[in-house]
Design an enzyme around this catalytic site. Sequence first.
Site, PDB file in Angstrom:
ATOM      1  CD  GLU A  47      -2.503   1.403   2.636  1.00  0.00           C
ATOM      2  OE1 GLU A  47      -3.389   2.273   2.700  1.00  0.00           O
ATOM      3  OE2 GLU A  47      -2.224   0.646   3.596  1.00  0.00           O
ATOM      4  CD  GLU A 146      -6.449   2.390   6.730  1.00  0.00           C
ATOM      5  OE1 GLU A 146      -5.805   1.579   7.404  1.00  0.00           O
ATOM      6  OE2 GLU A 146      -6.027   2.914   5.680  1.00  0.00           O
TER       7      GLU A 146
END
Length: 176
Positions: A47, A146
């Site tokens: 990520e 998130e």
Amino acid sequence: RIHLMAGRVPVGTDRAAVAGEMETTLIENLRYAADLLAQEDMIGLVEPINNRITDPRYFLNTPHQAAAILEKVGQPNLKLQLDLFHCQIMDGNLSRNLETYFPLIGHIQIAQVPGRHEPDSPGELNFPYIFKFLESLGYTGYVGCEYAPKGDTLEGLGWLRSYWESRGLQHGGSSK
């Protein structure tokens, strides 16, 4: 699926001075992890995290950088975890980035920019458009939330109920 962290540039170190060594180490570590994960039939995810707001020292910052590293690693069980919050901050142009990196994407995460709150909070991103765009690309994976809810968890998921209703779906989504 498991997120494989890229590490941080050491405190007091010039990013450019250590970039080559850090990339080499990351590639070696990802190859090692990919072999272990393959034994368990698992996917590793890398990520890019923005270094403008969230983590100034995080090594992996853009989808372009992540894609280049994944190409160098060359393992089919390593994918891109594309967090649209970070992608918008670093590069914007989400539709084009989603199209470009779609073959590498193994997971999507969302949060509104700039506050990192629920998708229906005021901000830069048009999530109904993004969700339809992901469908048009054929994305069938999960979309992880998130973000920092403004209230409690159930309040923070109210946007999802509204989204489902706008699509004519029952609470809980569809069978797709």
